[in-house]
Design a protein around this motif. Structure first.
Motif, PDB file in Angstrom:
ATOM      1  N   ARG A  19     -12.589   6.484   7.759  1.00 49.16           N
ATOM      2  CA  ARG A  19     -13.600   5.632   8.407  1.00 49.16           C
ATOM      3  C   ARG A  19     -14.600   6.481   9.196  1.00 49.16           C
ATOM      4  O   ARG A  19     -15.811   6.256   9.143  1.00 49.16           O
ATOM      5  N   GLN A  20     -14.090   7.484   9.900  1.00 46.88           N
ATOM      6  CA  GLN A  20     -14.962   8.378  10.680  1.00 46.88           C
ATOM      7  C   GLN A  20     -15.890   9.197   9.779  1.00 46.88           C
ATOM      8  O   GLN A  20     -17.062   9.389  10.081  1.00 46.88           O
ATOM      9  N   THR A  21     -15.337   9.664   8.656  1.00 44.29           N
ATOM     10  CA  THR A  21     -16.146  10.431   7.692  1.00 44.29           C
ATOM     11  C   THR A  21     -17.311   9.591   7.191  1.00 44.29           C
ATOM     12  O   THR A  21     -18.469  10.035   7.191  1.00 44.29           O
ATOM     13  N   PHE A  22     -17.031   8.358   6.761  1.00 45.81           N
ATOM     14  CA  PHE A  22     -18.094   7.490   6.239  1.00 45.81           C
ATOM     15  C   PHE A  22     -19.108   7.130   7.321  1.00 45.81           C
ATOM     16  O   PHE A  22     -20.316   7.081   7.073  1.00 45.81           O
ATOM     17  N   ALA A  23     -18.625   6.915   8.549  1.00 50.30           N
ATOM     18  CA  ALA A  23     -19.532   6.577   9.662  1.00 50.30           C
ATOM     19  C   ALA A  23     -20.466   7.748   9.968  1.00 50.30           C
ATOM     20  O   ALA A  23     -21.687   7.559  10.131  1.00 50.30           O
ATOM     21  N   LYS A  24     -19.917   8.973  10.023  1.00 48.48           N
ATOM     22  CA  LYS A  24     -20.739  10.153  10.321  1.00 48.48           C
ATOM     23  C   LYS A  24     -21.729  10.457   9.209  1.00 48.48           C
ATOM     24  O   LYS A  24     -22.794  11.019   9.454  1.00 48.48           O
ATOM     25  N   CYS A  25     -21.362  10.103   7.980  1.00 48.53           N
ATOM     26  CA  CYS A  25     -22.254  10.338   6.828  1.00 48.53           C
ATOM     27  C   CYS A  25     -23.205   9.158   6.598  1.00 48.53           C
ATOM     28  O   CYS A  25     -24.034   9.199   5.691  1.00 48.53           O
ATOM     29  N   ASN A  26     -23.046   8.088   7.404  1.00 48.24           N
ATOM     30  CA  ASN A  26     -23.868   6.883   7.271  1.00 48.24           C
ATOM     31  C   ASN A  26     -23.711   6.238   5.887  1.00 48.24           C
ATOM     32  O   ASN A  26     -24.687   5.801   5.270  1.00 48.24           O
ATOM     33  N   VAL A  27     -22.474   6.219   5.414  1.00 48.71           N
ATOM     34  CA  VAL A  27     -22.166   5.663   4.091  1.00 48.71           C
ATOM     35  C   VAL A  27     -21.502   4.290   4.251  1.00 48.71           C
ATOM     36  O   VAL A  27     -20.503   4.157   4.968  1.00 48.71           O
ATOM     37  N   ASP A  28     -22.049   3.281   3.581  1.00 46.88           N
ATOM     38  CA  ASP A  28     -21.422   1.954   3.570  1.00 46.88           C
ATOM     39  C   ASP A  28     -20.163   2.032   2.706  1.00 46.88           C
ATOM     40  O   ASP A  28     -20.163   2.687   1.655  1.00 46.88           O
ATOM     41  N   TRP A  29     -19.105   1.318   3.138  1.00 47.41           N
ATOM     42  CA  TRP A  29     -17.881   1.369   2.328  1.00 47.41           C
ATOM     43  C   TRP A  29     -17.061   0.113   2.488  1.00 47.41           C
ATOM     44  O   TRP A  29     -17.249  -0.673   3.419  1.00 47.41           O
ATOM     45  N   THR A  30     -16.155  -0.085   1.529  1.00 47.04           N
ATOM     46  CA  THR A  30     -15.185  -1.172   1.621  1.00 47.04           C
ATOM     47  C   THR A  30     -13.872  -0.670   1.043  1.00 47.04           C
ATOM     48  O   THR A  30     -13.829   0.341   0.341  1.00 47.04           O
ATOM     49  N   SER A  31     -12.799  -1.379   1.356  1.00 47.85           N
ATOM     50  CA  SER A  31     -11.468  -0.990   0.917  1.00 47.85           C
ATOM     51  C   SER A  31     -10.766  -2.211   0.347  1.00 47.85           C
ATOM     52  O   SER A  31     -10.842  -3.297   0.927  1.00 47.85           O
ATOM     53  N   VAL A  32     -10.100  -2.051  -0.794  1.00 46.96           N
ATOM     54  CA  VAL A  32      -9.439  -3.205  -1.410  1.00 46.96           C
ATOM     55  C   VAL A  32      -8.111  -2.774  -2.037  1.00 46.96           C
ATOM     56  O   VAL A  32      -8.025  -1.752  -2.713  1.00 46.96           O
ATOM     57  N   ALA A  33      -7.062  -3.570  -1.766  1.00 48.56           N
ATOM     58  CA  ALA A  33      -5.735  -3.302  -2.327  1.00 48.56           C
ATOM     59  C   ALA A  33      -5.610  -3.942  -3.699  1.00 48.56           C
ATOM     60  O   ALA A  33      -6.304  -4.915  -4.014  1.00 48.56           O
ATOM     61  N   THR A  34      -4.698  -3.410  -4.521  1.00 50.18           N
ATOM     62  CA  THR A  34      -4.548  -3.909  -5.888  1.00 50.18           C
ATOM     63  C   THR A  34      -3.967  -5.329  -5.953  1.00 50.18           C
ATOM     64  O   THR A  34      -3.998  -5.957  -7.006  1.00 50.18           O
ATOM     65  N   ASN A  35      -3.434  -5.827  -4.835  1.00 48.96           N
ATOM     66  CA  ASN A  35      -2.937  -7.214  -4.812  1.00 48.96           C
ATOM     67  C   ASN A  35      -3.938  -8.150  -4.127  1.00 48.96           C
ATOM     68  O   ASN A  35      -3.629  -9.292  -3.822  1.00 48.96           O
ATOM     69  N   GLU A  36      -5.163  -7.649  -3.876  1.00 47.53           N
ATOM     70  CA  GLU A  36      -6.211  -8.448  -3.229  1.00 47.53           C
ATOM     71  C   GLU A  36      -7.330  -8.780  -4.213  1.00 47.53           C
ATOM     72  O   GLU A  36      -7.419  -8.194  -5.292  1.00 47.53           O
ATOM     73  N   ASP A  37      -8.186  -9.701  -3.801  1.00 48.97           N
ATOM     74  CA  ASP A  37      -9.331 -10.101  -4.612  1.00 48.97           C
ATOM     75  C   ASP A  37     -10.502  -9.164  -4.323  1.00 48.97           C
ATOM     76  O   ASP A  37     -11.077  -9.196  -3.237  1.00 48.97           O
ATOM     77  N   TYR A  38     -10.847  -8.324  -5.287  1.00 51.20           N
ATOM     78  CA  TYR A  38     -11.937  -7.364  -5.042  1.00 51.20           C
ATOM     79  C   TYR A  38     -13.296  -8.045  -4.913  1.00 51.20           C
ATOM     80  O   TYR A  38     -14.213  -7.509  -4.306  1.00 51.20           O
ATOM     81  N   VAL A  39     -13.419  -9.253  -5.467  1.00 48.52           N
ATOM     82  CA  VAL A  39     -14.693  -9.983  -5.359  1.00 48.52           C
ATOM     83  C   VAL A  39     -15.021 -10.233  -3.889  1.00 48.52           C
ATOM     84  O   VAL A  39     -16.149 -10.026  -3.441  1.00 48.52           O
ATOM     85  N   LYS A  40     -14.015 -10.643  -3.130  1.00 50.69           N
ATOM     86  CA  LYS A  40     -14.198 -10.923  -1.700  1.00 50.69           C
ATOM     87  C   LYS A  40     -14.642  -9.656  -0.961  1.00 50.69           C
ATOM     88  O   LYS A  40     -15.555  -9.680  -0.132  1.00 50.69           O
ATOM     89  N   ALA A  41     -13.991  -8.527  -1.274  1.00 49.29           N
ATOM     90  CA  ALA A  41     -14.333  -7.259  -0.621  1.00 49.29           C
ATOM     91  C   ALA A  41     -15.767  -6.833  -0.953  1.00 49.29           C
ATOM     92  O   ALA A  41     -16.519  -6.381  -0.083  1.00 49.29           O
TER      93      ALA A  41
END
Length: 289
Positions: A258-280
């Motif tokens: 999370r810190q790496t993406f914040a410092k690089c100003n990169v938008d990101w999301t995280s999704v588990a294989t038992n979750e709905d990726y559409v929502k993420a």
């Protein structure tokens, strides 16, 4: 995998992901990513209120008065998919393997891209560039990409995200939108190359993970194998201490990511294989808007 089996899988993924991109993603994708790319149009004399960062110093020096560069929105984007094909993606304890989920997400993004008349290209990476597919338009090109994702066998099982984004910076001369799909299991830091790549391009990171990475089940003695190094060992999951240590390790890794993406100003999301990726993905698009 047999050719007929691959074609069936390609068709199944096309039906599912094309429907998603048409019915759900199309508008959100368009508003989240369109207009981010700006192309140089012309120069004109500086006017009060213009951004001084747009001054063209060469033209200004030639005419002895300030001129600014004028930019316009690009009519189309180039979209690159950076897809992790390392050994750790071939793992799944829930509905599907991490690789299968990454393939579906990539296919959905690809169909969303061609609906907006965007070009789409792919970089398959492990700790080396496994394959580069230059950006092109059209359904035929996307079906080729999906087929490659389903049937691709990497030469290496390890991961190097920094090397992959360095390659993107080198190979893509014009600004593009790049989706980085990985579980981000790697040794070492990739912050600097990601910062450089995101200063030139618009990078969006999508982490796919298996729920067992977050919380070990109480399942007694288990034999585990590191997919990237081949190292095997037995662990006693009935130990509460071990399960807590496992969860703590996950939380520390996620915090660092999370810190790496914040410092690089990169938008990101995280999704588990038992979750709905559409929502993420919808949440990611909404945050960008």
């Amino acid at each position: 995998m047999e050719t007929s089996e691959i074609l069936k899988k390609v068709r199944k993924i096309e039906i599912k992901t094309r429907g998603l991109s048409q019915n759900i993603f199309a508008g959100q994708y368009h508003s989240a990513f369109k207009g981010r790319g700006m192309a140089f149009s012309e120069v004109r004399e500086y006017q009060f209120g213009d951004d001084v960062r747009d001054i063209d110093w060469n033209v200004t020096a030639r005419f002895h008065r300030p001129y600014v560069k004028v930019f316009e929105e690009e009519r189309e984007l180039t979209v690159m998919l950076l897809i992790d094909v390392s050994g750790s993606l071939d793992f799944g304890t829930a509905r599907q393997m991490k690789r299968d989920m990454a393939t579906e997400i990539a296919a959905t993004l690809a169909f969303s891209a061609i609906q907006n008349n965007d070009k789409i290209g792919v970089i398959f990476f492990s700790d080396k560039i496994e394959k580069y597919i230059p950006p092109k338009k059209g359904r035929k090109h996307i079906l080729y990409i999906i087929r490659e994702m389903l049937d691709f066998t990497p030469e290496s099982k390890k991961t190097d995200v920094g090397m992959a984004v360095e390659f993107l910076t080198r190979v893509m001369k014009r600004k593009c939108t790049a989706f980085l799909l990985s579980d981000f299991y790697q040794r070492g830091d990739f912050m600097r190359p990601l910062q450089i790549a995101n200063s030139k391009h618009d990078i969006v990171a999508i982490q796919v993970f298996d729920p067992i990475a977050k919380m070990l089940p109480d399942a007694g003695l288990l034999k585990v194998r590191d997919a990237e190094t081949g190292h095997e060992m037995y662990i006693d999951t009935s130990s509460k201490k071990l399960r807590h240590a496992h969860n703590r390790y996950w939380l520390e890794r996620e915090s660092a990511l999370r810190q790496t993406f914040a410092k690089c100003n990169v938008d990101w999301t995280s999704v588990a294989t038992n979750e709905d990726y559409v929502k993420a993905m919808m949440g990611l698009f909404a945050r960008r808007n």
